[in-house]
Design an enzyme around this catalytic site. Structure first.
Site, short mmCIF file in Angstrom:
data_model
loop_
_atom_site.label_atom_id
_atom_site.label_comp_id
_atom_site.label_asym_id
_atom_site.label_seq_id
_atom_site.Cartn_x
_atom_site.Cartn_y
_atom_site.Cartn_z
N SER A 1 -9.37 2.38 2.74
CA SER A 1 -8.55 2.93 2.02
C SER A 1 -7.26 2.17 1.34
CB SER A 1 -7.66 3.86 2.73
OG SER A 1 -6.76 3.27 3.87
N LYS B 1 0.72 -1.20 -0.03
CA LYS B 1 0.04 -0.05 0.17
C LYS B 1 0.94 1.21 -0.09
CE LYS B 1 -3.93 2.11 2.70
NZ LYS B 1 -4.66 1.54 3.73
N SER C 1 -10.39 -0.06 6.84
CA SER C 1 -9.28 0.01 5.54
C SER C 1 -9.14 -1.28 4.95
CB SER C 1 -8.67 0.81 5.68
OG SER C 1 -9.13 2.24 5.85
#
Length: 428
Positions: free
Chosen positions: A145, A75, A169
């Site tokens: 996210s 990420k 997330s």
């Protein structure tokens, strides 16, 4: 079957047996990305030559770590030594920190091939959304996210990927994309080198396509008690079926998924009992919001002072305390969380896991709405381990998952439960 189609656990076995190389697996993943990236848009940085070079180095190693030869997506708010880390912020485009975050360094040390950086909501918090689309329907969000990480694993671009969770997330995108994910106990995995939002909440998590995939990463991080098997079969499990304090917000498809998962487990012989949480939990969602916004004030103060013109209004609002969070509110939220953690842990060992919704419903249309984290945020504040399990589809044919939850530092037992219940809840 092409190598990119293998689960991480299956690929790991082939790598250990010498029937697959890290380079062959990496090249297959890159071919899948070349085929699908124009639609899914999961990646913010990808250098095929670097990935192949890293894979060749792994193939030279004689000692095989827990993640030997497995490509991993990272990420893009987690630092990588040889790739930029942009946080999806205009402030940090092209930034190279020159070091690995702890989780990335551990993965490399255990033999992983760091494939590239996956798109994220800005600072994994608010502001700009990822460009990523849901692989099942490009008109819908993959969730946030950890948007790119979930989508990349779901679409076969990479067998494993790191996400993070401050609210929902990691688990929510897994539900939207129809894959497995783990949010471990808070603090069990170092967050050093990942952008901080709320230190009481921030947790490194990961995605895979089978329960066994999640365990591989857990072994790399040496989670507590992995050498102590649960010692139970499916028919000996006792599962608490829990809608939680936000059950009234669940869409029909999420309600149906929880009921279906419970029914499948009962039919397979597990004991499933309705679970109503104590009254104190009625305030836990608001407590998580207070902690999130209260701690978020300091998390973005640096950018607020140094680059105010490039900082999204969402973060200016946090620094300026637009929500009006007081110190007394924050202290009260901490106190309630501490009380609820003890109450929840006390449910074990009567239960082996709690089964609860993973998301409000199907993935919403568009990129801006990444989904309501209300069925995740309370568990994040409680610091307990959570595992997302695919279950069914909703009215638009999109995945709807559930999650199982255990007590703090019950990660190893929860992984064992996931291995037993996964094939039952997710009969694919």
């Amino acid at each position: 079957m092409e190598p990119w189609q293998l689960t991480a656990a299956t690929a790991a076995a082939k790598l250990r047996e010498g029937r697959l190389t890290a380079e062959a697996l990496t090249r297959s993943c890159l071919e899948r990305i070349a085929e699908r990236e124009a639609v899914v848009k999961a990646w913010t940085f990808l250098d095929p030559r670097l990935a192949i070079a890293n894979a060749r180095e792994v193939d030279k190693v004689h000692t095989m770590g827990a993640l030997h030869g497995l490509p991993v997506g990272v990420k893009d708010m987690i630092e990588t030594a040889d790739m930029p880390t942009t946080y999806n912020s205009p402030i940090y485009q092209g930034l190279r920190q020159g070091r690995d975050a702890a989780c990335v360094g551990i993965a490399r040390g255990e033999g992983a091939v760091i494939l590239g950086k996956t798109d994220t909501v800005e600072f994994a918090a608010a502001g700009r959304r990822a460009l990523t689309r849901n692989p099942r329907d490009a008109a819908r969000t993959p969730g946030g996210s950890s948007s790119g990480s979930a989508a990349a694993v779901a679409d076969g671009m990479v067998p494993l990927a790191f996400g993070t969770q401050t609210g929902g997330s990691t688990i929510r995108p897994a539900s939207f994309c129809g894959i497995y994910a783990m949010k471990p106990t808070h603090g069990a995995v170092s967050t050093e080198g990942a952008k901080r939002y709320a230190h009481t909440l921030d947790t490194i998590g990961w995605y895979g396509r089978a329960p066994e995939d999640l365990r591989l990463v857990a072994e790399a991080f040496r989670l507590f008690d992995l050498d102590q098997p649960l010692g139970k079969g499916l028919r000996e499990l006792r599962i608490g079926l829990c809608g939680g304090p936000n059950w009234h917000l669940a869409a029909p498809e999420s309600r149906a998924a929880l009921e279906l998962a419970g029914r499948r487990l009962e039919e397979a012989g597990a004991a499933v009992e309705p679970l109503a949480l104590p009254q104190a939990f009625e305030g836990i969602t608001e407590a998580q919001r207070v902690v999130l916004l209260g701690e978020g004030r300091g998390a973005f103060l640096q950018e607020y002072v140094a680059a105010p013109g490039l900082l999204h209004a969402d973060f200016r609002d946090r620094v300026e305390n637009f929500a009006g969070i007081s110190g007394a509110q924050l202290a009260g939220a901490y106190n309630l969380a501490a009380d609820c953690r003890k109450l929840f842990d006390a449910l074990f060992p009567h239960f082996d896991a709690v089964l609860t919704p993973a998301a409000v419903g199907e993935a919403p249309l568009g990129r801006q709405d990444t989904g309501n984290p209300v069925f995740n945020s309370m568990w994040t504040l409680l610091h307990v381990p959570c595992i997302a399990v695919p279950c069914t589809t909703g009215p638009h044919g999109m995945p709807v998952g559930v999650q199982i939850v255990g007590p703090r530092f019950g990660d190893a037992a929860l992984l064992d439960v996931a291995a037993l219940v996964g094939p039952v809840i997710d009969p694919r």
